[in-house]
Design a protein around this motif. Structure first.
Motif, mmCIF file in Angstrom:
data_model
loop_
_atom_site.group_PDB
_atom_site.id
_atom_site.type_symbol
_atom_site.label_atom_id
_atom_site.label_comp_id
_atom_site.label_asym_id
_atom_site.label_seq_id
_atom_site.Cartn_x
_atom_site.Cartn_y
_atom_site.Cartn_z
ATOM 1 N N ASN A 2 0.825 -1.204 0.000
ATOM 2 C CA ASN A 2 0.000 0.000 0.000
ATOM 3 C C ASN A 2 0.856 1.249 0.000
ATOM 4 O O ASN A 2 0.568 2.214 -0.672
ATOM 5 C CB ASN A 2 -0.895 0.023 1.239
ATOM 6 N N ASN A 5 2.032 2.122 -3.322
ATOM 7 C CA ASN A 5 0.968 2.714 -4.138
ATOM 8 C C ASN A 5 0.792 4.187 -3.834
ATOM 9 O O ASN A 5 0.705 5.021 -4.732
ATOM 10 C CB ASN A 5 -0.358 2.001 -3.860
ATOM 11 N N ILE A 6 0.757 4.497 -2.541
ATOM 12 C CA ILE A 6 0.552 5.888 -2.137
ATOM 13 C C ILE A 6 1.708 6.738 -2.649
ATOM 14 O O ILE A 6 1.502 7.822 -3.200
ATOM 15 C CB ILE A 6 0.445 5.983 -0.601
ATOM 16 N N LYS A 9 1.376 7.583 -6.196
ATOM 17 C CA LYS A 9 0.378 8.621 -6.421
ATOM 18 C C LYS A 9 0.957 9.990 -6.129
ATOM 19 O O LYS A 9 0.788 10.929 -6.897
ATOM 20 C CB LYS A 9 -0.837 8.373 -5.521
ATOM 21 N N VAL A 10 1.638 10.081 -4.978
ATOM 22 C CA VAL A 10 2.251 11.351 -4.596
ATOM 23 C C VAL A 10 3.199 11.802 -5.685
ATOM 24 O O VAL A 10 3.199 12.960 -6.108
ATOM 25 C CB VAL A 10 3.002 11.190 -3.259
ATOM 26 N N ASN A 13 1.411 13.173 -8.603
ATOM 27 C CA ASN A 13 0.880 14.503 -8.301
ATOM 28 C C ASN A 13 1.975 15.548 -8.427
ATOM 29 O O ASN A 13 1.779 16.606 -9.014
ATOM 30 C CB ASN A 13 0.338 14.544 -6.870
ATOM 31 N N LEU A 235 -0.659 26.821 -1.001
ATOM 32 C CA LEU A 235 -2.077 26.893 -1.345
ATOM 33 C C LEU A 235 -2.885 27.358 -0.147
ATOM 34 O O LEU A 235 -3.762 28.216 -0.272
ATOM 35 C CB LEU A 235 -2.568 25.532 -1.806
ATOM 36 N N SER A 236 -2.569 26.809 1.025
ATOM 37 C CA SER A 236 -3.386 27.176 2.174
ATOM 38 C C SER A 236 -3.125 28.629 2.558
ATOM 39 O O SER A 236 -4.057 29.341 2.934
ATOM 40 C CB SER A 236 -3.128 26.244 3.344
ATOM 41 N N LYS A 239 -5.172 30.688 0.295
ATOM 42 C CA LYS A 239 -6.602 30.661 0.621
ATOM 43 C C LYS A 239 -6.901 31.448 1.881
ATOM 44 O O LYS A 239 -7.907 32.159 1.964
ATOM 45 C CB LYS A 239 -7.071 29.227 0.749
ATOM 46 N N ILE A 302 -18.209 26.963 -8.068
ATOM 47 C CA ILE A 302 -18.918 26.576 -6.844
ATOM 48 C C ILE A 302 -19.726 25.308 -7.096
ATOM 49 O O ILE A 302 -19.654 24.335 -6.342
ATOM 50 C CB ILE A 302 -19.835 27.717 -6.363
ATOM 51 N N ASN A 305 -17.547 22.268 -7.480
ATOM 52 C CA ASN A 305 -17.002 21.789 -6.209
ATOM 53 C C ASN A 305 -18.065 21.135 -5.343
ATOM 54 O O ASN A 305 -17.785 20.171 -4.638
ATOM 55 C CB ASN A 305 -16.339 22.941 -5.440
ATOM 56 N N ILE A 306 -19.284 21.674 -5.387
ATOM 57 C CA ILE A 306 -20.360 21.054 -4.601
ATOM 58 C C ILE A 306 -20.646 19.665 -5.153
ATOM 59 O O ILE A 306 -20.730 18.687 -4.414
ATOM 60 C CB ILE A 306 -21.643 21.908 -4.645
ATOM 61 N N ASN A 308 -18.881 17.621 -6.934
ATOM 62 C CA ASN A 308 -17.845 16.607 -6.815
ATOM 63 C C ASN A 308 -17.351 16.420 -5.393
ATOM 64 O O ASN A 308 -16.239 15.980 -5.172
ATOM 65 C CB ASN A 308 -16.679 16.947 -7.730
ATOM 66 N N SER A 309 -18.192 16.775 -4.433
ATOM 67 C CA SER A 309 -17.816 16.533 -3.047
ATOM 68 C C SER A 309 -18.865 15.604 -2.437
ATOM 69 O O SER A 309 -19.733 15.101 -3.123
ATOM 70 C CB SER A 309 -17.781 17.845 -2.278
ATOM 71 N N ARG A 310 -18.771 15.421 -1.132
ATOM 72 C CA ARG A 310 -19.727 14.516 -0.497
ATOM 73 C C ARG A 310 -21.151 15.061 -0.601
ATOM 74 O O ARG A 310 -22.100 14.293 -0.621
ATOM 75 C CB ARG A 310 -19.344 14.289 0.957
ATOM 76 N N ILE B 123 -16.662 23.901 -1.087
ATOM 77 C CA ILE B 123 -16.779 24.906 -2.150
ATOM 78 C C ILE B 123 -15.433 25.592 -2.372
ATOM 79 O O ILE B 123 -15.005 25.819 -3.497
ATOM 80 C CB ILE B 123 -17.870 25.936 -1.793
ATOM 81 N N PRO B 127 -7.705 22.848 2.417
ATOM 82 C CA PRO B 127 -6.825 21.677 2.554
ATOM 83 C C PRO B 127 -7.485 20.488 3.238
ATOM 84 O O PRO B 127 -7.324 19.352 2.799
ATOM 85 C CB PRO B 127 -5.681 22.214 3.411
#
Lengths: 475, 264
Positions: A2, A5-6, A9-10, A13, A235-236, A239, A302, A305-306, A308-310, B123, B127
Motif C-alpha cells: 500500500n 501505491n501511495i 500517487k504522490v 501529483n 495553497l493554504s 486561501k 462553486i 465543487n459542490i 464533486n464533493s460529499r 466549495i 486543505p
C-alpha cells in the motif's frame, strides 16, 4: 504494498504540478476547472469585440441575458438534475433579486455589495422555508406548491408599490463594486510586463523541474514529501489570505469606510492607512459585462465543487433512493435544504445581475412561463452538466434572439415557433441534453478523418498504378 | 446482555393496522457470527430488518446493540440516519445504488459520515476537505481491491452485471467501518457460481474484518452453507434458532416452512 501505491500517487501529483509542459498537454486543458477559466477568458473578450465593432451593441446585451440564464440554471440544476426535486417558482426568486437590490440599497443606504448580501441572505431564508416544506410534499404536489410561491411573488411585484414601484418598474444603475481595495489599471506596458514575468516564472519552473528530475532518483521520498508540503502550504496560505481579504471586505461594508486603501498616483501605489477613502466610480457597460461573466465563472466553480464533493454524492443518493440514503447516514432534511437554498440563492443572484445589467425591471417578466423556460434550459442543456447550462441558455434564449429574429423580422412570433421546433428536435435526438452533441461531433470528426485518409490512400494507389502502367507502356 | 452478544432483540412487535407483521419476537446474535433469518414469504423478515435499522419505529419491544465503543445502546433511541455511526449498516433487497455515478463514488457514499469538512470547505476546496477526500478515496480503493473490483472502479454503475452490483452494495456497507452488516437477500438474482463466490466472500468478510453478519435469503442451500446459526420465523413469530442441521430436523420449522412435507 500500500505504501508503494501511495508513494506512486504522490509522485504523479508532484510531477503533474511541476511539469510546465502540462499546460500545453491535452489532458491539462480538459480539466474542468481549467476549462471554466478558458471559457471565462472567452467571455471577457466579448466587450472587446464589441468595442472593435465585430459584434453589435444589441448582441452583447443578449449575451448578458444568456449569462444570467446560465447562472439560474446552474442553481436549478442542483435541484432538478442532482436532487430530483422540482421548483416552479424560480422566476419569483429572480424577480425578488431584481427588486430587492434597488430596494435595499435605497432603504438601508447600502452600497452595491451590501445590498447584494442582504438580498441573498433573505432569499436563502425563504429557500430554507421551502426546503422544510418540501420534506412533507413530493413530486407533483411539490410542483404545485412552488408554482404558487411563484404566483405569490408575482402578485407582490404587481401590487406592493412601495417595494416594486408597481407597473412602472424600478430603475437601477450599473454596479460599483469594491474589488480588492484598489482598481487595477492595466496599460499596455503593464500587460506586457505581466506576460513576460509569467513566461519567466514558467521557464524557471521548467528548468527547476529538469534539475529536480535529474536529482530526484537518489532521494525520492524526502524531496517529494518536502515538495508536497510546500505546495499545500502555499495553497493554504493563499486561501487564508483570500479569506482575510473577504473578511476585510465585509468589515468595510459594515463600517462604510475602507479599512485599508491603496491609492494609485502616477506609477506608484501608496497606502493611505486605515482611514483613507477611495471613491469608487460606477462600472461602465463593458465592466458590468465582465463583472457578470466573472460571477458566472465563480458560480461554475462553486457548483463543480459542490457536485464533486460529499454533498453532491449525497444529493444524488437522495434522489435515487431515500431509504438507501438514510441508511448511509444522509439526512434528508439537511440535503433538501442545501438543494433549495442553493437554487434560490443562485436565482436571486441572477436577478440582482439582471437589474444591474438592464438597469430596470418590470413585474410582468417574472411569470410562470419564465420558470418553465428555465426548466427547459436545464433539460435541453443536459441534466448533471455544467457547460450544458450555457448551451441550453444559448439554444433557448440565444438562437431565437440572435439569428431568427433578424431572419424572420417581418412575421411576428415566427422565431419562437422555430425555437419550439428546435427544442423538440433536441429533446428527440438528445434526451439527456444537448451537451451530448460533443460526442457526436467527435464521432463525425473521426469518421471524416478516416474517410479522408482512405481517400488519400486510394488516390496515391491510383497514381502509383497509372505510373506503373505508363512505365509498362513505355517498355 | 451476555458478554459476547452483539445484538439482542427483545419482545419485538410491529403492527400494520390489524396485521401483526412481527409478533413478540426475541433472539440474540453473538459477535463474529453469521446468522440467517429464514421464513416463508410474508413472514416479516424484512420488517425485522427495517425495525433494527430504525426505518420503522417498533410498537413494542427493545433492540439492544453493542456499538463501536462497546457501549450497549437501545437502537430505538437513535435516528435512522445515525444508526450507521454506531457501526450497523445494511444492504437492500433491490439494488439501491446511484447508476450515474462511478463505482468508487458510489462507495464513497458509504463514508458520508466520516467526512468532517462542511459544505463551505468543499466549495473553497480548503486543505482539510481535499485531504479527507483523498484519504477516503484511497480507502475506497482498498475496499474495492479486497472485493477484486478495483480494475473497474471508474466505470459507471449503470450497465454493470447483477453480481457486480451486489458486490458494490457490500463494498459500500464495508466502507462505513461496520461492526455488523445486515444483508437483505444478497443472493437473489445470482447464478450458482456467483452464489458460491458470495458465500465465500461473506465468510471472508467476517474473518478479515471481524464483522457480524445477519442475512435474509430464500436460497436454502446458500443459507445452510454460509450461516453459523439460523433463526426461523413464521407470520412474525419466533419458531427456532439453531445450527443448520438442527433447524432441518426441527418439526415446527418443517411444518411452517414446508407445509408439513418432508424436507428434501
Amino acid at each position: 504494498m500500500n505504501k508503494i501505491n501511495i508513494l506512486d500517487k504522490v509522485k504523479s501529483n508532484v510531477t503533474n504540478f511541476f511539469q510546465p509542459k502540462g499546460v500545453f498537454d491535452k489532458n491539462f486543458v480538459k480539466k474542468p476547472l481549467i476549462m471554466y477559466l478558458i471559457f471565462g477568458l472567452l467571455l471577457l473578450a466579448i466587450p472587446f469585440l464589441q468595442e472593435q465593432g465585430y459584434i453589435q451593441f444589441y448582441t452583447m446585451g443578449v449575451f448578458g441575458m444568456i449569462i444570467i440564464y446560465t447562472i439560474v440554471a446552474l442553481g436549478l440544476n442542483l435541484l432538478l438534475g442532482y436532487s430530483g426535486l422540482i421548483s416552479l417558482g424560480t422566476a419569483g426568486f429572480i424577480g425578488f433579486g431584481a427588486y430587492g437590490l434597488p430596494f435595499f440599497s435605497n432603504l438601508l443606504g447600502l452600497n452595491f455589495t451590501g445590498a447584494l448580501i442582504v438580498t441573498l441572505l433573505l432569499s436563502a431564508l425563504i429557500g430554507a422555508l421551502i426546503g422544510l416544506f418540501s420534506l412533507k410534499v413530493e413530486g407533483v404536489y411539490l410542483a404545485i406548491a412552488t408554482l404558487f410561491v411563484g404566483e405569490i411573488f408575482l402578485e407582490i411585484f404587481r401590487n406592493v408599490e412601495w417595494f416594486t414601484n408597481g407597473f412602472s418598474g424600478v430603475k437601477f444603475h450599473y454596479p460599483h463594486v469594491i474589488l480588492l481595495f484598489f482598481q487595477l489599471r492595466i496599460t499596455v506596458t503593464s500587460f506586457i510586463l505581466l506576460v513576460l514575468s509569467a513566461l519567466i516564472v514558467i521557464a524557471l519552473g521548467y528548468i527547476g523541474f529538469k534539475k529536480y528530475k535529474n536529482k530526484q532518483k537518489s532521494k525520492i521520498e524526502k524531496k517529494e514529501n518536502r515538495i508536497t508540503k510546500i505546495k499545500s502550504r502555499l495553497l493554504s496560505i493563499f486561501k487564508i489570505a483570500l479569506i482575510i481579504l473577504g473578511l476585510m471586505l465585509v468589515l468595510q461594508i459594515v463600517l462604510g469606510e475602507p479599512l485599508l486603501t491603496f491609492v494609485q498616483s502616477g506609477n506608484s501605489i501608496t497606502t493611505t492607512g486605515f482611514r483613507g477613502y477611495l471613491k469608487l466610480e460606477e462600472f461602465d457597460r463593458n465592466q458590468t459585462f465582465r463583472f457578470i461573466s466573472l460571477i458566472l465563472i465563480a458560480s461554475m466553480f462553486i457548483i463543480y465543487n459542490i457536485v464533486n464533493s460529499r454533498t453532491g454524492r449525497a444529493l444524488m443518493a437522495m434522489s435515487r433512493s431515500e431509504h438507501a440514503a438514510q441508511s448511509m447516514g444522509i439526512s434528508l432534511m439537511k440535503y433538501r435544504l442545501v438543494a433549495f437554498i442553493t437554487a434560490t440563492v443562485f436565482a436571486t443572484l441572477a436577478g440582482t445581475l439582471y437589474v444591474s445589467w438592464f438597469t430596470s425591471a418590470y413585474p410582468d417578466s417574472w411569470t410562470l412561463g419564465f420558470s418553465l423556460i428555465l426548466i427547459a434550459v436545464v433539460v435541453v442543456g443536459g441534466y448533471k452538466s455544467i457547460f450544458g447550462m450555457f448551451l441550453g441558455a444559448l439554444i433557448i434564449h440565444g438562437i431565437p434572439t440572435f439569428y431568427l429574429k433578424e431572419a424572420f423580422a417581418d412575421i411576428n412570433g415566427l422565431p419562437f415557433i422555430f425555437t419550439g421546433v428546435l427544442i423538440i428536435v433536441v429533446i428527440l435526438f438528445y434526451p439527456y441534453g444537448a451537451i451530448y452533441l460533443r460526442h457526436d461531433i467527435k464521432r463525425l470528426y473521426r469518421y471524416l478523418k478516416s474517410k479522408i485518409i482512405k481517400f488519400i490512400h486510394l488516390i496515391k494507389q491510383r497514381i502509383q498504378k497509372s505510373n506503373d502502367s505508363e512505365v509498362n507502356e513505355d517498355e | 446482555m451476555n458478554k459476547n452478544t452483539i445484538l439482542e432483540v427483545k419482545n419485538l412487535s410491529m403492527y400494520f393496522g390489524g396485521l401483526k407483521a412481527v409478533d413478540d419476537l426475541s433472539f440474540e446474535v453473538f459477535e463474529k457470527e453469521i446468522v440467517g433469518l429464514i421464513g416463508p414469504n410474508g413472514a416479516g423478515k424484512t420488517t425485522v430488518f427495517n425495525c433494527i435499522t430504525q426505518f420503522y419505529k417498533e410498537d413494542k419491544g427493545e433492540i439492544w446493540f453493542k456499538n463501536k465503543d462497546d457501549e450497549e445502546i437501545n437502537l430505538n433511541d437513535i435516528k435512522v440516519t445515525k444508526v450507521i455511526n454506531h457501526g450497523l449498516v445494511r444492504t437492500f433487497q433491490n439494488i439501491e445504488l446511484v447508476p450515474d455515478l462511478s463505482i468508487i463514488d458510489n462507495i464513497l457514499i458509504g463514508a458520508h459520515n466520516q467526512f468532517k469538512s462542511g459544505i463551505l470547505e468543499h466549495i473553497l476546496t480548503l486543505p482539510r476537505a481535499r485531504r479527507e477526500e483523498k484519504e477516503l478515496r484511497e480507502k475506497a480503493h482498498h475496499v474495492l481491491e479486497f472485493l477484486k473490483l478495483h480494475y473497474i472502479k471508474d466505470m459507471y454503475v449503470a450497465g454493470q452485471p447483477y453480481g457486480v452490483l451486489k458486490k458494490i452494495e457490500i463494498a459500500r456497507a464495508l466502507m462505513a467501518n461496520p461492526k455488523m452488516i445486515i444483508l437483505d437477500e444478497p443472493a437473489a438474482g445470482l447464478n450458482d457460481v456467483e452464489t458460491d463466490e458470495l458465500a465465500g466472500l461473506i465468510r471472508h468478510i467476517r474473518d478479515e474484518f471481524d464483522i457480524t453478519v445477519i442475512l435474509v435469503e430464500h436460497d436454502m442451500g446458500f443459507v445452510m452453507d454460509v450461516c453459523d446459526r439460523i433463526c426461523a420465523i413464521s407470520f412474525g413469530k419466533f419458531l427456532a434458532m439453531d445450527t443448520a442441521e438442527e433447524i432441518i430436523k426441527n418439526k415446527a420449522v418443517q411444518e411452517a416452512y414446508l407445509g408439513g412435507d418432508d424436507f428434501e
